[in-house]
Design an enzyme around this catalytic site. Structure first.
Site, PDB file in Angstrom:
ATOM      1  CG  ASN A  35     -15.308 -15.642 -20.091  1.00 35.34           C
ATOM      2  OD1 ASN A  35     -15.632 -15.577 -21.502  1.00 35.34           O
ATOM      3  ND2 ASN A  35     -15.866 -15.799 -19.080  1.00 35.34           N
ATOM      4  CG  ASP A  80      -9.412 -14.531 -16.278  1.00 37.05           C
ATOM      5  OD1 ASP A  80      -8.834 -14.740 -16.029  1.00 37.05           O
ATOM      6  OD2 ASP A  80     -11.272 -14.153 -16.373  1.00 37.05           O
ATOM      7  CG  ASN A 105      -5.137   4.386  -3.841  1.00 35.42           C
ATOM      8  OD1 ASN A 105      -5.010   3.650  -2.688  1.00 35.42           O
ATOM      9  ND2 ASN A 105      -4.133   4.691  -4.525  1.00 35.42           N
ATOM     10  CG  ASP A 112      -1.758   0.426   1.509  1.00 38.82           C
ATOM     11  OD1 ASP A 112      -1.781   1.805  -0.074  1.00 38.82           O
ATOM     12  OD2 ASP A 112      -2.597   1.294   2.135  1.00 38.82           O
ATOM     13  NE  ARG A 135      -3.836 -14.908 -16.050  1.00 37.98           N
ATOM     14  CZ  ARG A 135      -5.373 -15.007 -16.032  1.00 37.98           C
ATOM     15  NH1 ARG A 135      -5.982 -14.490 -15.756  1.00 37.98           N
ATOM     16  NH2 ARG A 135      -5.759 -16.167 -14.923  1.00 37.98           N
ATOM     17  CD  GLU A 147      -7.079 -18.418 -16.243  1.00 37.90           C
ATOM     18  OE1 GLU A 147      -7.261 -19.832 -15.246  1.00 37.90           O
ATOM     19  OE2 GLU A 147      -8.040 -18.387 -16.018  1.00 37.90           O
TER      20      GLU A 147
END
Ligand code: NOJ
Ligand code: NOJ
Length: 726
Positions: free
Chosen positions: A177, A267, A74, A69, A265, A295
């Protein structure tokens, strides 16, 4: 556009234009090859500017919320923030990653790429079906905005710039997706899986007037078709075949690429059609060639036909679950042996067209941490890293596992970063081995050969040209082994362990015959020995990335021995225009050749690369995703429907390259005897096609009558639906 097999008596205006353009390109090509190209001569394969190939990199996977953090201002307020609850936000952010970049935590380990959680805006309420917040980033709401709990656009930009200045690439997770959870019995979801575009509401799962979502029940994961069109765990399943969703995803990813993202990457790639993804990827590669890996979740070590097909034809790499599971079984749970691991490495080496481009790992946020899997055995973790970092594929370290973090399943495998100790043994092992991926190309591009094997010991050799790396791992922590009869391609000499004995490894002496003196590999020990050659005198290709594209896209060829003065690169027999040239990295434009698979070769004044890269796929042109449907196609049990047609994307009338098998069991799209499939095809192109039936032994039955003929639109998506011509 460049398919030149048109019918002579039917020269259309478009075809004449095409041939004029062709003449133009031809003439221009000749002129341009005579103009000396001022190539950027400094960039090597190992530099941060090589966004196309990650083979020299070590990726570090971060669950952003759980890392550090750096800016408490935020953090969310209210019930979605609770540091004592693993299902809620904990405050980690991009400012925290920037701080750790500046502290040198990553560079100290030799890590050269960070894969961070999906950066897009997620739902800000609690998912009532599992009392969970969107801390993981997989519940998108607006792919054009940042998740403000991770930071602002400017925080993101600062992180990227800081990373790049340190030679570190940034990979974002991206999940096209689905949006967020919206289906669970009669439960009401406050955000209804809604999708926004830069703040503008487009629709929700219940309020879906644009048809943004598929409305099938949950997938039971039993078939590929069910995975693609049904919801995963109640997540509102985006209908990528909807043209709003299609263009949304093409534009959204550009926003992140513009900010300087180096890799993606993707998903849940098993849950979206291959055709749509290939069309999306092609738009990415035409915009900015970055490394993309998907993936395809897989729990085992054996080949899965569809997964292999996806890895070899989609144009993106995959996370290598087979490798991960094999290492986990051999070193973690010990449910398998080193012999089994070696077999998996051999099998994947032949199943994957480009095994060095697949992304390897030993644990991640969806499986138990290696420390827990090995029942808290630190040496097992360290040895697994030795295997990971010296094997084929792009290695990924899951944050915290280098600090021996524990945890079983989600969410226990996503705890807060336990420490930033740069003296942990695992951290040291990684810091010894990571740099070798940049300096010794045997790790990035080499072949793998098993050299000595029993149930506990695995010794293997990686080789690229004259570069050699030998790795020895003894997983048995109570027995040592006398290693005799070992041979290697390391040149004659004495080699000390790259890890300086951190895991007990000593030196070996190699005779001119390649015979290694008999030595003892102690209980639980590992060692790595290496020889880095001076650059090769003849060119050798390591990788070609991306693995597909359209004429004019930039392709990066990495390897050694390309020399310092520009030679030539051919796709088949056509010479490509060179963009830049160094001894280890060449960039070229894909030439205007007929679509299809090409062998790529590099020629210098001292010769032509002997083993050419053979599988490069040139697409016909800009791609769109089309749903082809055929009604009343009755088949015998065991037979399936495919499509074949006049463009490379439909197999060029070659039935062995027909696309399919088609799907026939999705109520909202098509059910037997209707068959359908979503396929990437060239935009604005006349396509002729036919459906065929293939039985289990590959016998083909063609539709009768004349070919179906369409002109594809220049943008968007399309559905073509016809009756089977019997
Ligand atoms: C796979 C991701 O890795 C997992 O963590 C996530 O929950 C699902 N896909 C859904 O996005
Ligand atoms: C051969 C098939 O038999 C025929 O039906 C089809 O129309 C052509 N290929 C396409 O040129």
């Amino acid at each position: 556009m460049m398919n030149l097999q048109w019918n002579k008596n039917k020269h259309s205006f478009v075809q004449k234009l095409t041939s004029l353009l062709f003449v133009f390109i031809f003439v221009f090509g000749i002129i341009s090859t005579n103009i000396p190209v001022r190539a950027a001569t400094t960039s090597t394969d190992a530099e941060v500017t090589n966004t196309a190939s990650f083979s020299t990199d070590v990726i570090y996977q971060i669950v952003t919320d759980r890392f550090f953090d750096g800016d408490t201002s935020n953090n969310p307020t209210g019930s979605i923030f609770d540091k004592s609850n693993l299902q809620k936000y904990h405050g980690g952010d991009w400012a925290g990653i920037t701080q750790k970049l500046n502290d040198g935590y990553f560079t100290g380990m030799g890590v050269t790429a960070l894969w961070i959680s999906s950066p897009v805006e997620n739902i800000t309420t609690i998912d009532p079906s599992n009392n969970c917040a969107s801390y993981h980033g997989y519940w998108a709401k607006d792919f054009f905005k940042t998740n403000t709990y991770f930071g602002s656009v400017s925080d993101f930009q600062t992180m990227i710039n800081t990373a790049h200045a340190k030679g570190i690439k940034i990979v974002i997770d991206f999940a096209p997706n689905h949006t967020s959870t919206a289906e669970y019995g009669t439960m009401t979801f406050p955000e209804d899986g809604a999708l926004y575009k830069n703040g503008t509401y487009l629709g929700g799962f219940k309020n879906d007037s644009l048809g943004l979502f598929n409305h099938e029940s949950w997938t039971d994961f039993s078939t590929y078709e069910s995975c693609v069109y049904h919801s995963m765990y109640g997540l509102a399943d985006l209908n990528q075949q909807n043209s709003v969703v299609d263009s949304y995803m093409k534009e959204a990813i550009q926003k992140w690429l513009d900010l300087g993202v180096d890799g993606i990457r993707v998903d849940a790639v098993k849950h979206m059609s291959l055709g749509w993804q290939k069309n999306w990827l092609s738009s990415i590669y035409s915009y900015k060639p970055v490394f993309v890996f998907g993936e395809w979740f897989n729990g085992g070590v054996t080949a899965d036909t569809q997964m292999t097909q996806f890895a070899n034809t989609s144009g993106m790499s995959l996370l290598d679950f087979r490798f991960a599971n094999a290492v986990r079984n051999a070193l973690g749970s010990k449910s398998a042996t080193m012999k089994d691991l070696s077999s998996v490495i051999t099998a994947t080496g032949s199943d994957y067209k480009e095994v060095n481009d697949q992304v390897t790992f030993i644990d991640n946020h969806d499986m138990s941490r290696f420390m827990t899997l090995s029942t808290n055995n630190g040496r097992a973790v360290e040895n697994a890293y030795v295997l990971l970092l010296t094997s084929r594929g792009v290695p990924t370290i899951y944050y915290g596992s280098e600090q021996y973090a524990t945890g079983t399943t989600d969410p226990y495998n996503r705890g807060d970063m336990p420490s930033f100790n740069t003296n942990s043994t695992a951290y040291k092992v990684i810091s010894y081995l990571s740099p070798l991926r940049k300096t010794n190309p045997a790790l990035a591009y080499g072949t793998t050969k098993e050299r000595w094997l029993n149930d506990d010991v695995f010794i293997y050799e990686r080789q690229f040209g004259n570069n050699v790396v030998v790795t020895a791992v003894n997983r048995n922590q109570s027995s040592s082994y006398s290693i005799s009869g070992l041979y290697t391609n390391l040149p004659q000499g004495t080699y000390s362990d790259v890890m300086k004995g951190t895991l007990g490894g000593g030196s070996i002496t190699v005779a001119s015959s390649g015979a290694v003196n008999t030595f003892t590999l102690g209980a639980g020990q590992s060692a790595v020995w290496q020889y880095t050659a001076s650059s090769s005198s003849t060119p050798i290709i390591g990788n070609v990335d991306p693995m597909m594209g359209v004429a004019g896209n930039t392709v990066t060829i990495t390897g050694r021995g390309f020399g310092s003065s520009q030679g030539s690169v051919t796709f088949g027999t056509t010479t490509a225009k060179v963009v830049s040239w160094t001894d280890s990295q060449i960039k070229v434009y894909i030439p205007s050749v007929t679509a299809g698979e090409y062998a790529i070769k590099v020629t210098t004044s001292s010769g032509t690369s002997s083993s050419s890269y053979s599988g490069f796929e040139v697409l016909t042109g800009k791609q769109i995703s089309v749903r082809f449907k055929v009604n009343n196609a009755t088949t015998d049990y065991g037979s399936n429907v495919y499509i074949v047609g006049s463009v490379a994307e439909l197999g060029n009338w070659n039935t062995s390259k027909a696309i399919g098998p088609f799907f026939n069991n999705t109520s909202t799209i098509g059910v037997y005897p209707t068959w359908f499939y979503d396929i990437n095809v060239p935009a604005g192109t006349t396509i002729e096609y036919k459906f065929i039936k293939k039985d289990a032994s590959g016998n083909v039955i063609w539709e009768s009558g004349s070919n179906h003929k369409v002109v594809t639109p220049s943008d968007g998506t399309q559905v073509y639906s016809v009756d089977w011509q019997s």
